[in-house]
Design an enzyme around this catalytic site. Structure first.
Site, PDB file in Angstrom:
ATOM      1  N   ILE A 167      14.057 -11.357  -8.720  1.00  0.00           N
ATOM      2  CA  ILE A 167      13.252 -11.774  -7.573  1.00  0.00           C
ATOM      3  C   ILE A 167      12.912 -13.249  -7.677  1.00  0.00           C
ATOM      4  O   ILE A 167      13.067 -14.014  -6.711  1.00  0.00           O
ATOM      5  CB  ILE A 167      11.969 -10.927  -7.460  1.00  0.00           C
ATOM      6  CG1 ILE A 167      12.315  -9.459  -7.177  1.00  0.00           C
ATOM      7  CG2 ILE A 167      11.064 -11.475  -6.365  1.00  0.00           C
ATOM      8  CD1 ILE A 167      11.126  -8.520  -7.224  1.00  0.00           C
ATOM      9  N   THR A 245       3.243 -11.289  -5.029  1.00  0.00           N
ATOM     10  CA  THR A 245       3.926 -10.089  -4.538  1.00  0.00           C
ATOM     11  C   THR A 245       4.379  -9.224  -5.714  1.00  0.00           C
ATOM     12  O   THR A 245       5.252  -8.372  -5.555  1.00  0.00           O
ATOM     13  CB  THR A 245       5.157 -10.462  -3.683  1.00  0.00           C
ATOM     14  OG1 THR A 245       6.014 -11.317  -4.446  1.00  0.00           O
ATOM     15  CG2 THR A 245       4.745 -11.162  -2.391  1.00  0.00           C
ATOM     16  N   ARG A 247       2.229  -7.811  -9.147  1.00  0.00           N
ATOM     17  CA  ARG A 247       1.224  -6.811  -9.469  1.00  0.00           C
ATOM     18  C   ARG A 247      -0.152  -7.446  -9.340  1.00  0.00           C
ATOM     19  O   ARG A 247      -0.369  -8.581  -9.777  1.00  0.00           O
ATOM     20  CB  ARG A 247       1.405  -6.275 -10.890  1.00  0.00           C
ATOM     21  CG  ARG A 247       2.543  -5.284 -11.051  1.00  0.00           C
ATOM     22  CD  ARG A 247       2.239  -3.959 -10.357  1.00  0.00           C
ATOM     23  NE  ARG A 247       3.246  -2.932 -10.631  1.00  0.00           N
ATOM     24  CZ  ARG A 247       4.307  -2.720  -9.895  1.00  0.00           C
ATOM     25  NH1 ARG A 247       4.546  -3.489  -8.836  1.00  0.00           N
ATOM     26  NH2 ARG A 247       5.158  -1.740 -10.199  1.00  0.00           N
ATOM     27  N   GLU A 276      -6.001  -2.088  -6.787  1.00  0.00           N
ATOM     28  CA  GLU A 276      -5.240  -1.514  -5.671  1.00  0.00           C
ATOM     29  C   GLU A 276      -5.253   0.009  -5.669  1.00  0.00           C
ATOM     30  O   GLU A 276      -5.381   0.643  -4.615  1.00  0.00           O
ATOM     31  CB  GLU A 276      -3.805  -2.032  -5.750  1.00  0.00           C
ATOM     32  CG  GLU A 276      -2.911  -1.635  -4.605  1.00  0.00           C
ATOM     33  CD  GLU A 276      -1.548  -2.285  -4.720  1.00  0.00           C
ATOM     34  OE1 GLU A 276      -0.550  -1.576  -4.501  1.00  0.00           O
ATOM     35  OE2 GLU A 276      -1.483  -3.491  -5.038  1.00  0.00           O
ATOM     36  N   HIS A 302       0.703  -4.018   0.045  1.00  0.00           N
ATOM     37  CA  HIS A 302       1.799  -3.763  -0.889  1.00  0.00           C
ATOM     38  C   HIS A 302       3.041  -3.295  -0.122  1.00  0.00           C
ATOM     39  O   HIS A 302       3.523  -2.173  -0.310  1.00  0.00           O
ATOM     40  CB  HIS A 302       1.404  -2.714  -1.931  1.00  0.00           C
ATOM     41  CG  HIS A 302       2.284  -2.751  -3.153  1.00  0.00           C
ATOM     42  ND1 HIS A 302       1.831  -2.442  -4.404  1.00  0.00           N
ATOM     43  CD2 HIS A 302       3.600  -3.080  -3.311  1.00  0.00           C
ATOM     44  CE1 HIS A 302       2.816  -2.557  -5.274  1.00  0.00           C
ATOM     45  NE2 HIS A 302       3.893  -2.953  -4.633  1.00  0.00           N
ATOM     46  N   ALA A 304       5.854  -5.644   0.404  1.00  0.00           N
ATOM     47  CA  ALA A 304       6.950  -6.601   0.237  1.00  0.00           C
ATOM     48  C   ALA A 304       8.288  -5.907   0.034  1.00  0.00           C
ATOM     49  O   ALA A 304       9.336  -6.414   0.440  1.00  0.00           O
ATOM     50  CB  ALA A 304       6.662  -7.534  -0.934  1.00  0.00           C
TER      51      ALA A 304
END
Length: 335
Positions: A167, A245, A247, A276, A302, A304
């Site tokens: 990523i 994006t 944790r 979260e 959450h 993405a």
């Protein structure tokens, strides 16, 4: 050790599965001739205490990140020999407890590497060009005027990428397309990727002080908890943007609030937040409430990873992991 499991009467339970994802999983299972006869059940609920009795009768359990499988939970999975998480991260599963059973744990190591990178830039563009504020201004009837909405170009700015896995590397490629200067921090640098894409590795402190935009793409583990904290929030370049994006626990919520309130951070874009799991259980998290209400903090739930393409990839790899396990092979097993 992976052991062959004959298909007859084998049962797989999939938790945290919405209707659309269930259909995608069914299609992937049906396409695998090796899984003919496997009994599958799809549940929207996460695997918590209320679902353990049901899960204990399954040979295979598949979960997402909101199902926390600690030692107590894993000990109650009497028949289970494979936990297939439909995520890259596996910090929600006690691997040592799984090994002691023994239970294999498999993940989806590479889904959404383009998907999440693109979403990170959606947040970056939204922040840098004040898209979120401008849209709200028009929708709320405050007038059709660009007054107060001046943003800044990405061209020529420095982006600091924390974590250079798939990523992070894709973020670097996109950033180069915008004409940005790219620096990165990673305790395990990929020098080949740095050379091919064209970025330099620096220390975390150096990255924070030099970057106009900092974006987080590191895994969560004990060593990365509160990677952004009260001590280093003051090292950010004044007015810079922070995007997460990865944790939520990579950032101390209090540190983010301090950075925003002091003007150290010009804005934050968060697809993940500390606390979260509590939020998804309907609990209150005071620091999140403050972040959510802050005029320069923008939070998404959450999502993405949440595209049709990524969902198909998650289903495909998860099913491949299950099929391989039932053949006595190890595929994407984590340790």
């Amino acid at each position: 050790m992976i052991q062959y499991m004959p298909m007859e009467s084998k049962k797989a339970l999939f938790f945290e599965v919405a209707a659309q994802e269930a259909e995608t999983l069914r299609e992937a299972i049906a396409a695998d001739a090796n899984l003919k006869g496997l009994q599958c059940e799809f549940l929207e609920q996460k695997l918590d205490a209320s679902g353990l009795t049901l899960a204990s009768q399954a040979d295979i359990v598949s979960v997402f990140i909101n199902s926390v499988l600690d030692k107590g939970s894993i000990d109650k999975l009497a028949k289970t020999r494979l936990i297939a998480t439909r995520s890259t991260g596996f910090d929600h599963i006690d691997l040592e407890a799984a090994k002691s059973k023994p239970v294999s744990v498999a993940n989806v190591p590479a889904y959404g590497s383009h998907t999440v990178a693109e979403f990170a830039f959606a947040l970056i563009l939204g922040l840098s060009r004040k898209v979120f504020e401008a849209s709200y201004k028009v929708k709320s009837g405050q007038g059709f005027s660009a007054a107060g909405m001046m943003g800044f170009d990405l061209y020529g700015k420095t982006i600091g990428i924390v974590g250079t896995g798939r990523i992070g590397q894709n973020v670097a490629v996109i950033a180069k397309g915008f004409g940005m200067k790219v620096i990165a921090y990673d305790p395990y640098p990929n020098n080949e990727a740095a050379k091919n894409i064209g970025f330099d590795y620096v220390s975390l402190d150096d990255l924070l002080s030099r970057s106009d935009i900092v974006t987080l793409h590191a895994p969560y583990n004990p060593g990365t908890k509160h990677l952004i904290n009260m001590e280093n929030i003051n090292r950010f370049k004044r007015g810079s943007l922070l995007v997460n994006t990865a944790r939520g626990e990579l950032c101390d919520n209090e540190a983010l609030l301090t950075g925003l309130d002091k003007g150290i951070l010009g804005g934050v874009g968060l697809d993940v937040v500390e606390g979260e799991r509590k939020l998804k259980d309907g609990e209150k998290v005071s620091t999140f409430e403050k972040l959510r209400a802050h005029p320069h903090a923008f939070v998404t739930p959450h999502m993405a990873y949440f595209t049709a393409e990524a969902q198909k990839e998650i289903a495909r790899v998860t099913v491949e992991n299950i099929s391989a396990f039932l053949r006595g092979e190890a595929k994407n097993v984590v340790s």
